[in-house]
Design an enzyme around this catalytic site. Structure first.
Site, PDB file in Angstrom:
ATOM      1  CG  ASP A   1       7.355  -3.621  10.820  1.00  0.00           C
ATOM      2  OD1 ASP A   1       6.433  -3.325  10.038  1.00  0.00           O
ATOM      3  OD2 ASP A   1       8.283  -4.402  10.515  1.00  0.00           O
TER       4      ASP A   1
ATOM      5  CB  CYS B   1       1.463  -2.874   8.794  1.00  0.00           C
ATOM      6  SG  CYS B   1       0.455  -1.401   8.922  1.00  0.00           S
TER       7      CYS B   1
ATOM      8  CG  HIS C   1      -1.982  -2.597  12.274  1.00  0.00           C
ATOM      9  ND1 HIS C   1      -0.647  -2.879  12.133  1.00  0.00           N
ATOM     10  CD2 HIS C   1      -2.629  -3.786  12.307  1.00  0.00           C
ATOM     11  CE1 HIS C   1      -0.486  -4.198  12.110  1.00  0.00           C
ATOM     12  NE2 HIS C   1      -1.667  -4.773  12.203  1.00  0.00           N
TER      13      HIS C   1
END
Length: 403
Positions: A177, A180, A390
């Site tokens: 979101d 991370c 991510h």
């Protein structure tokens, strides 16, 4: 698999190369640090070759040659998320293959049974999505599930995971979101914490908001999570509360002796959404404080790490005020951390962040350290990324690696 990556609001493509901006920076060394309260200060540009300038930066910051691979990578690719390939795992496309099987199976079940299963599946997916840190999973099982194809990208990812599996047995997925990088780093740091870091023990630690706001009026533009437009006093008080919470949680978890109990405490903390996001806001403010310290040190002629030059060489963050407005204020909202900001996070926490960059497997950048020349006494946390956007975390170090 990956989190959204839009550019920070107000941040545009760089019109000048990083070396050119670094040259401009070199000519501004004697400018007083009071410039922080104003916008960009103009500087004359001096011609110099890229190789000469890079060499100058490397020697100037440390007094000796440093590793230049990461520096070169950041100069050529400051925003890795814009340039790296995006690999879509096989699992994201499997619904098409499964749809025909599901419709065939539905012929033998009544409508009520199908509806119950849909509700159960919806509740399960909803709870999984809200998990900030998912339960452990065998790292190679995870790899086989996510990367089943025979494309060059899938093969490279499998090779990368195989290399990580030589050191770690399991993986924990991190919720994506735009927080991370904070979530993965802080979770790992707390999971292995045995004492309160020195910078958290300082008596002046919780006075940071008040001290900085008294010096730099522009900090009143700090954006609190989901609370834009707050007054200076409210900003000061809430940031202080976040810092107090960070110290309290770190102290409590570091005092837990048993590894299982410590892990349970971390899992519980990262299921409390309100406290969790307050900790991330504290980390962002610590990054701003570190940026101000580095900027002032450089302006006064003191030695600074090379990444600091790169941080302030961007058109969108030529000083700490711009860094706050165009980058820090947007972390968690419209974007995550860029690579050069991973260095800043590492310096703010005084931790070495080791990252397995799977898409860089078979290159010198497969295992990247932030910073690339860390202090010997800094603890190390380890993350995994497939695309520099991510981050997940490897856990359960293999026994032979520990020995």
């Amino acid at each position: 698999m990956t989190e959204p990556t839009g550019l920070s609001a107000g941040a545009e493509e760089k019109k000048e190369s990083v070396p050119t901006q670094l040259m401009k920076h070199k000519n501004e060394v004697d400018v007083a640090s009071e410039e922080l309260g104003s916008a960009n200060a103009p500087a004359d540009q001096t011609e110099q070759t890229t190789s000469e300038l890079r060499q100058d930066c490397v020697y100037r910051s440390s007094g000796r040659p440093e590793k230049t691979d990461m520096i070169k990578s950041l100069v050529m690719d400051q925003d890795a998320s814009r340039n790296c390939e995006l690999y879509v795992p096989w699992s994201s496309n499997r619904s098409v293959v499964e749809s025909s099987e599901e419709s065939e199976e539905d012929m033998y079940r009544d409508e009520e049974e199908i509806e119950r299963e849909k509700i159960l599946l919806s509740e399960t997916n909803s709870s999984d999505y809200k998990l900030s840190v998912s339960p452990e999973m065998d790292i190679m099982e995870y790899c086989r599930k996510e990367w089943r194809g025979n494309t060059p990208a899938a093969k490279r990812m499998r090779k990368g995971y195989e290399a990580v599996a030589q050191k770690f047995a399991s993986i924990r997925r991190i919720r994506g979101d735009n927080y991370c990088a904070f979530r993965a780093t802080l979770f790992q740091a707390l999971s292995q914490a045995t004492q309160l870091p020195r910078w958290l023990q300082s008596e002046d630690f919780t006075m940071l908001p008040e001290n900085l706001l008294s010096k730099y009026d522009w900090i009143k533009q700090w954006q609190l999570r989901k609370k834009p437009g707050k007054r200076m006093g409210e900003i000061r008080d809430e940031i202080k509360e976040n810092l107090v919470l960070l110290r309290q949680k770190w102290k409590n978890i570091s005092e837990i002796k048993g590894p299982l109990e410590k892990q349970e405490a971390c899992d519980k903390l990262f299921k409390n959404e309100e406290e969790e996001y307050s900790l991330y806001e504290a980390l962002k403010f610590l990054m701003l404080n570190t940026a101000i310290e580095l900027y002032n040190a450089d302006k006064s002629g003191r030695r600074v790490p090379v990444f600091s030059w790169l941080l302030f060489a961007r058109d969108t963050s030529s000083n700490p005020c711009q860094l706050m407005q165009n980058h820090l204020n947007h972390i968690g909202h419209s974007g995550g951390l860029e690579q050069v900001e991973m260095f800043l996070l590492a310096y703010a926490l005084q931790y070495t962040i080791q990252v397995y960059r799977l898409y860089k497997h078979s290159t010198d950048e497969f295992i990247t350290l932030y910073p690339n020349d860390p202090e010997e006494d800094w603890p190390v946390v380890t993350l995994i990324t497939e695309d520099d956007r991510h981050y997940n975390i490897p856990v359960r170090m293999c026994q032979e690696t520990m020995l």
